[in-house]
Design a protein around this motif. Structure first.
Motif, PDB file in Angstrom:
ATOM      1  N   TYR A   1      -5.060  27.735 -66.919  1.00  0.00           N
ATOM      2  CA  TYR A   1      -4.546  27.104 -65.806  1.00  0.00           C
ATOM      3  C   TYR A   1      -4.148  25.731 -65.876  1.00  0.00           C
ATOM      4  CZ  TYR A   1      -5.467  31.610 -63.316  1.00  0.00           C
ATOM      5  OH  TYR A   1      -5.413  32.764 -62.568  1.00  0.00           O
ATOM      6  N   GLU A   2      -3.385  25.065 -65.324  1.00  0.00           N
ATOM      7  CA  GLU A   2      -3.233  23.699 -65.539  1.00  0.00           C
ATOM      8  C   GLU A   2      -3.165  23.102 -64.183  1.00  0.00           C
ATOM      9  OE1 GLU A   2      -0.197  23.157 -69.067  1.00  0.00           O
ATOM     10  OE2 GLU A   2       0.711  23.677 -67.150  1.00  0.00           O
ATOM     11  N   HIS A   3      -3.982  21.968 -63.756  1.00  0.00           N
ATOM     12  CA  HIS A   3      -3.635  21.296 -62.566  1.00  0.00           C
ATOM     13  C   HIS A   3      -3.466  19.725 -63.034  1.00  0.00           C
ATOM     14  CE1 HIS A   3      -7.842  20.564 -63.755  1.00  0.00           C
ATOM     15  NE2 HIS A   3      -7.823  19.500 -63.023  1.00  0.00           N
ATOM     16  N   VAL A   4      -3.412  19.008 -61.814  1.00  0.00           N
ATOM     17  CA  VAL A   4      -3.127  17.605 -61.681  1.00  0.00           C
ATOM     18  C   VAL A   4      -4.247  17.027 -60.926  1.00  0.00           C
ATOM     19  CG1 VAL A   4      -1.551  15.598 -61.045  1.00  0.00           C
ATOM     20  CG2 VAL A   4      -0.523  17.823 -61.980  1.00  0.00           C
ATOM     21  N   GLU A   5      -4.671  15.850 -61.534  1.00  0.00           N
ATOM     22  CA  GLU A   5      -5.645  14.972 -60.819  1.00  0.00           C
ATOM     23  C   GLU A   5      -4.963  13.886 -60.467  1.00  0.00           C
ATOM     24  OE1 GLU A   5      -9.910  14.928 -62.350  1.00  0.00           O
ATOM     25  OE2 GLU A   5      -9.340  16.915 -63.159  1.00  0.00           O
ATOM     26  N   ILE A   6      -5.171  13.354 -59.104  1.00  0.00           N
ATOM     27  CA  ILE A   6      -4.745  12.104 -58.346  1.00  0.00           C
ATOM     28  C   ILE A   6      -5.827  11.649 -57.763  1.00  0.00           C
ATOM     29  CG2 ILE A   6      -2.150  12.884 -58.822  1.00  0.00           C
ATOM     30  CD1 ILE A   6      -2.221  13.018 -55.691  1.00  0.00           C
ATOM     31  N   LYS A   7      -5.521  10.174 -57.532  1.00  0.00           N
ATOM     32  CA  LYS A   7      -6.315   9.392 -56.595  1.00  0.00           C
ATOM     33  C   LYS A   7      -6.799  10.070 -55.303  1.00  0.00           C
ATOM     34  CE  LYS A   7      -5.507   5.035 -56.839  1.00  0.00           C
ATOM     35  NZ  LYS A   7      -4.751   3.820 -56.172  1.00  0.00           N
ATOM     36  N   ASN A   8      -8.178  10.232 -54.969  1.00  0.00           N
ATOM     37  CA  ASN A   8      -8.791  10.856 -53.761  1.00  0.00           C
ATOM     38  C   ASN A   8      -8.056   9.882 -52.768  1.00  0.00           C
ATOM     39  OD1 ASN A   8      -9.691  12.349 -55.506  1.00  0.00           O
ATOM     40  ND2 ASN A   8     -11.719  11.631 -55.077  1.00  0.00           N
ATOM     41  N   GLY A   9      -8.062  10.290 -51.399  1.00  0.00           N
ATOM     42  CA  GLY A   9      -7.750   9.615 -50.510  1.00  0.00           C
ATOM     43  C   GLY A   9      -8.419   9.722 -49.156  1.00  0.00           C
ATOM     44  N   SER A  10      -8.090   8.737 -48.145  1.00  0.00           N
ATOM     45  CA  SER A  10      -8.663   8.636 -46.811  1.00  0.00           C
ATOM     46  C   SER A  10      -7.667   8.687 -45.941  1.00  0.00           C
ATOM     47  CB  SER A  10      -9.716   7.556 -46.778  1.00  0.00           C
ATOM     48  OG  SER A  10     -10.778   7.765 -47.368  1.00  0.00           O
ATOM     49  N   SER A  11      -7.712   9.629 -44.653  1.00  0.00           N
ATOM     50  CA  SER A  11      -6.742   9.549 -43.720  1.00  0.00           C
ATOM     51  C   SER A  11      -7.395   9.121 -42.378  1.00  0.00           C
ATOM     52  CB  SER A  11      -5.908  10.805 -43.644  1.00  0.00           C
ATOM     53  OG  SER A  11      -5.222  11.101 -44.654  1.00  0.00           O
ATOM     54  N   THR A  12      -6.989   8.447 -41.539  1.00  0.00           N
ATOM     55  CA  THR A  12      -7.705   8.166 -40.165  1.00  0.00           C
ATOM     56  C   THR A  12      -6.636   8.276 -38.996  1.00  0.00           C
ATOM     57  OG1 THR A  12      -8.779   6.396 -41.248  1.00  0.00           O
ATOM     58  CG2 THR A  12      -8.595   6.281 -39.019  1.00  0.00           C
ATOM     59  N   PRO A  45     -10.695   2.470 -57.196  1.00  0.00           N
ATOM     60  CA  PRO A  45     -11.975   2.731 -58.032  1.00  0.00           C
ATOM     61  C   PRO A  45     -13.169   1.727 -57.438  1.00  0.00           C
ATOM     62  CG  PRO A  45     -10.123   2.390 -59.627  1.00  0.00           C
ATOM     63  CD  PRO A  45      -9.817   1.918 -58.004  1.00  0.00           C
ATOM     64  N   GLY A  46     -14.249   2.413 -57.262  1.00  0.00           N
ATOM     65  CA  GLY A  46     -15.518   1.679 -56.683  1.00  0.00           C
ATOM     66  C   GLY A  46     -15.646   1.594 -54.916  1.00  0.00           C
ATOM     67  N   GLU A  48     -15.553   3.293 -51.293  1.00  0.00           N
ATOM     68  CA  GLU A  48     -16.039   4.543 -50.386  1.00  0.00           C
ATOM     69  C   GLU A  48     -14.947   4.958 -49.650  1.00  0.00           C
ATOM     70  OE1 GLU A  48     -19.012   6.118 -50.682  1.00  0.00           O
ATOM     71  OE2 GLU A  48     -19.262   4.630 -52.411  1.00  0.00           O
ATOM     72  N   PRO A  49     -14.764   6.131 -49.415  1.00  0.00           N
ATOM     73  CA  PRO A  49     -13.790   6.762 -48.288  1.00  0.00           C
ATOM     74  C   PRO A  49     -13.822   6.094 -47.125  1.00  0.00           C
ATOM     75  CG  PRO A  49     -14.950   8.652 -49.732  1.00  0.00           C
ATOM     76  CD  PRO A  49     -15.615   7.442 -49.746  1.00  0.00           C
ATOM     77  N   LEU A  50     -14.776   5.605 -46.507  1.00  0.00           N
ATOM     78  CA  LEU A  50     -14.645   5.053 -45.246  1.00  0.00           C
ATOM     79  C   LEU A  50     -14.156   3.496 -45.311  1.00  0.00           C
ATOM     80  CD1 LEU A  50     -15.139   4.872 -42.288  1.00  0.00           C
ATOM     81  CD2 LEU A  50     -17.651   3.840 -42.816  1.00  0.00           C
ATOM     82  N   ASP A  51     -14.564   2.589 -46.590  1.00  0.00           N
ATOM     83  CA  ASP A  51     -13.860   1.461 -46.788  1.00  0.00           C
ATOM     84  C   ASP A  51     -12.387   1.691 -46.880  1.00  0.00           C
ATOM     85  OD1 ASP A  51     -16.463   0.289 -46.723  1.00  0.00           O
ATOM     86  OD2 ASP A  51     -16.719   0.575 -48.846  1.00  0.00           O
ATOM     87  N   THR A  52     -11.961   2.609 -47.640  1.00  0.00           N
ATOM     88  CA  THR A  52     -10.526   3.067 -47.547  1.00  0.00           C
ATOM     89  C   THR A  52      -9.594   3.120 -46.258  1.00  0.00           C
ATOM     90  OG1 THR A  52     -10.684   3.996 -49.866  1.00  0.00           O
ATOM     91  CG2 THR A  52      -8.716   4.334 -49.023  1.00  0.00           C
ATOM     92  N   ALA A  53     -10.634   3.960 -45.557  1.00  0.00           N
ATOM     93  CA  ALA A  53      -9.847   4.075 -44.184  1.00  0.00           C
ATOM     94  C   ALA A  53     -10.033   2.709 -43.320  1.00  0.00           C
ATOM     95  CB  ALA A  53     -10.779   5.182 -43.533  1.00  0.00           C
ATOM     96  N   ARG A  54     -10.812   2.152 -43.473  1.00  0.00           N
ATOM     97  CA  ARG A  54     -10.944   0.651 -42.687  1.00  0.00           C
ATOM     98  C   ARG A  54      -9.686   0.013 -43.164  1.00  0.00           C
ATOM     99  NH1 ARG A  54     -17.132   0.634 -43.062  1.00  0.00           N
ATOM    100  NH2 ARG A  54     -17.719   1.157 -40.903  1.00  0.00           N
TER     101      ARG A  54
END
Length: 144
Positions: A1-12, A45-46, A48-54
């Protein structure tokens, strides 16, 4: 199987005291039309998900929040895409200076929670992460 990895995200989903929610409408190239969505962004990079959300709440809506409720994460497309997206409700909102990225041209939309849920159910909101977050938030707001 093949897959793509992209940047994780945060949604608010920003929720006002009266139950109104804040969304953004922005042209999305992949679907060739505007999309009504919750505020979202990639985790740097570096960061946290909550920091991205803020950060994204401030950039896209010009809001800060005193209270944050994490609602887990979603895996948007499990057959070929690895990019967990973390979900948050933001409450205790305060207006601040909006600072969108240069390429972000969006319309800010405020609607009652019930209208956001109706838009999910009727196809007015099709962004998967937004659909999940709005429905989860409605469940939480209803005291379940």
């Amino acid at each position: 199987y093949e897959h793509v990895e992209i940047k994780n995200g945060s949604s608010t989903l920003a929720v006002e005291e009266n139950g109104d929610v804040w969304l953004v409408r922005e042209w999305k190239y992949a679907i060739d039309r505007p999309s009504l969505e919750v505020v979202s962004g990639g985790i740097e990079p570096g960061e946290e998900p909550l920091d991205t959300a803020r950060r994204e709440l401030r950039e896209e809506l010009g809001l800060t929040a005193r209270e944050w409720t994490p609602l887990g994460h979603v895996d948007p497309f499990t057959t070929m895409l690895a990019c967990p997206n973390h979900l948050f409700i933001a409450r205790g909102l305060e207006q601040v200076e909006r600072n969108p990225e240069e390429a972000e041209v969006m319309e800010i939309v405020r609607v009652p929670m019930e209208e956001a849920v109706r838009l999910v159910i009727t196809g007015g909101i099709t962004h998967g992460t937004s659909c999940v977050l709005i429905l989860k938030a409605a469940w939480v707001e209803a005291g379940r």
